[in-house]
Design a protein around this motif. Structure first.
Motif, PDB file in Angstrom:
ATOM      1  N   ALA A  31       0.829  -1.207   0.000  1.00 31.25           N
ATOM      2  CA  ALA A  31       0.000   0.000   0.000  1.00 31.25           C
ATOM      3  C   ALA A  31       0.864   1.258   0.000  1.00 31.25           C
ATOM      4  O   ALA A  31       1.986   1.261   0.521  1.00 31.25           O
ATOM      5  CB  ALA A  31      -0.907   0.004   1.234  1.00 31.25           C
ATOM      6  N   PRO A  32       0.355   2.355  -0.567  1.00 29.70           N
ATOM      7  CA  PRO A  32       1.093   3.626  -0.534  1.00 29.70           C
ATOM      8  C   PRO A  32       1.290   4.115   0.906  1.00 29.70           C
ATOM      9  O   PRO A  32       0.534   3.738   1.807  1.00 29.70           O
ATOM     10  CB  PRO A  32       0.184   4.590  -1.309  1.00 29.70           C
ATOM     11  N   VAL A  33       2.277   4.956   1.083  1.00 28.21           N
ATOM     12  CA  VAL A  33       2.532   5.596   2.385  1.00 28.21           C
ATOM     13  C   VAL A  33       2.357   7.102   2.216  1.00 28.21           C
ATOM     14  O   VAL A  33       3.059   7.720   1.403  1.00 28.21           O
ATOM     15  CB  VAL A  33       3.947   5.288   2.903  1.00 28.21           C
ATOM     16  N   ILE A  34       1.417   7.681   2.945  1.00 28.69           N
ATOM     17  CA  ILE A  34       1.190   9.135   2.860  1.00 28.69           C
ATOM     18  C   ILE A  34       2.284   9.848   3.639  1.00 28.69           C
ATOM     19  O   ILE A  34       2.538   9.542   4.813  1.00 28.69           O
ATOM     20  CB  ILE A  34      -0.207   9.503   3.394  1.00 28.69           C
ATOM     21  N   THR A  35       2.943  10.788   2.984  1.00 25.17           N
ATOM     22  CA  THR A  35       4.081  11.484   3.589  1.00 25.17           C
ATOM     23  C   THR A  35       3.770  12.937   3.961  1.00 25.17           C
ATOM     24  O   THR A  35       4.571  13.577   4.651  1.00 25.17           O
ATOM     25  CB  THR A  35       5.278  11.469   2.626  1.00 25.17           C
ATOM     26  N   SER A  36       2.660  13.458   3.500  1.00 23.56           N
ATOM     27  CA  SER A  36       2.293  14.843   3.847  1.00 23.56           C
ATOM     28  C   SER A  36       1.737  14.888   5.271  1.00 23.56           C
ATOM     29  O   SER A  36       1.347  13.861   5.837  1.00 23.56           O
ATOM     30  CB  SER A  36       1.287  15.396   2.840  1.00 23.56           C
ATOM     31  N   VAL A 104      -7.599  12.240   3.894  1.00 20.07           N
ATOM     32  CA  VAL A 104      -6.881  12.158   2.620  1.00 20.07           C
ATOM     33  C   VAL A 104      -6.718  10.684   2.259  1.00 20.07           C
ATOM     34  O   VAL A 104      -6.310   9.867   3.100  1.00 20.07           O
ATOM     35  CB  VAL A 104      -5.508  12.837   2.728  1.00 20.07           C
ATOM     36  N   ASN A 105      -7.049  10.336   1.021  1.00 21.48           N
ATOM     37  CA  ASN A 105      -6.915   8.965   0.530  1.00 21.48           C
ATOM     38  C   ASN A 105      -5.902   8.938  -0.618  1.00 21.48           C
ATOM     39  O   ASN A 105      -6.024   9.716  -1.571  1.00 21.48           O
ATOM     40  CB  ASN A 105      -8.254   8.446   0.008  1.00 21.48           C
ATOM     41  N   ALA A 106      -4.923   8.035  -0.501  1.00 22.52           N
ATOM     42  CA  ALA A 106      -3.959   7.811  -1.584  1.00 22.52           C
ATOM     43  C   ALA A 106      -4.142   6.379  -2.064  1.00 22.52           C
ATOM     44  O   ALA A 106      -4.030   5.421  -1.274  1.00 22.52           O
ATOM     45  CB  ALA A 106      -2.537   8.038  -1.092  1.00 22.52           C
ATOM     46  N   LYS A 107      -4.407   6.194  -3.347  1.00 24.09           N
ATOM     47  CA  LYS A 107      -4.755   4.875  -3.886  1.00 24.09           C
ATOM     48  C   LYS A 107      -3.838   4.490  -5.034  1.00 24.09           C
ATOM     49  O   LYS A 107      -3.586   5.281  -5.939  1.00 24.09           O
ATOM     50  CB  LYS A 107      -6.211   4.884  -4.369  1.00 24.09           C
TER      51      LYS A 107
END
Length: 211
Positions: A31-36, A104-107
């Motif tokens: 899965a992506p990793v949100i960095t903001s 926030v969703n990162a897909k």
């Protein structure tokens, strides 16, 4: 990861057959990793063209990522699905809402990663709004003690207000800076002058409004 193995099949008589095989092990999509960050701020009344936050994320497989918003206040914002830039749909008003809660969703192609975000609204001192009317009347020869008009205004921050007069005929009047009560300095004479023109000023500590 790739591994080469030899498989042997043996019967009861001791005869056997060997076969070489290659096993390929593929890694699971991560899965992506949100960095903001988890918070942002915006001054009230900021233009809706202003980017208030930019969502960023990394992906182990370098997959293409898309961004969306969900959560309590998501309907108040727009997000660019590609760049992650977040903007308000209408200017924020600190006195109405001092913070927003969104997710926030990162897909990537397989997984969606979420992160809570709080957007805080910072207060800006706003000019008062004059609420009293644009006209008044007085009988000629009325005593100068007569209040012929009372200026009134409201202030979003509830600051103390002071009142003043400007304009063509301001010199013919006095105004109480605190109460806004307006009086003539000398009795009016209809035959000499049948109307006066002046501007009301309502001022807080940093700004003013004229009418």
């Amino acid at each position: 990861f790739r591994s080469h193995v030899l498989t042997r099949a043996t019967d009861a008589g001791g005869y056997y057959v060997n076969q070489a095989q290659t096993l390929t092990i593929t890694a699971a999509n991560v899965a992506p990793v949100i960095t903001s960050g988890t918070s942002a701020s915006v001054a009230e009344n900021t233009a809706t063209s202003t980017v208030v936050y930019t969502a960023t994320a990394t992906d182990a497989e370098s997959d293409t990522l898309t961004y969306t918003l969900t959560g309590t206040d998501a309907a108040s914002f727009a997000i660019d699905a590609t760049s992650g830039q977040v903007k308000l749909l209408a200017p924020a008003d600190y006195e109405t809402q001092s913070s927003y809660s969104i997710i926030v969703n990162a897909k990537d192609a397989t997984h969606t990663t979420t992160q809570a975000l709080t957007v805080n609204v910072t207060d800006v001192n706003e000019a008062p709004t004059i609420t009293s009317g644009a006209s008044a009347s007085v009988a000629e020869n009325a005593a100068t003690s007569t209040v012929i008009y009372t200026a009134a205004a409201s202030d979003p921050e509830s600051d103390a207000l002071t009142y003043a007069l400007t304009g063509t005929d301001a010199a013919s009047f006095s105004i109480n800076a605190t109460t806004g009560q307006v009086r003539l300095l000398t009795p009016a004479d209809y035959e000499t002058k049948n109307s006066y023109s002046l501007n009301i000023i309502a001022a807080d500590a940093t700004s003013h409004t004229s009418s």
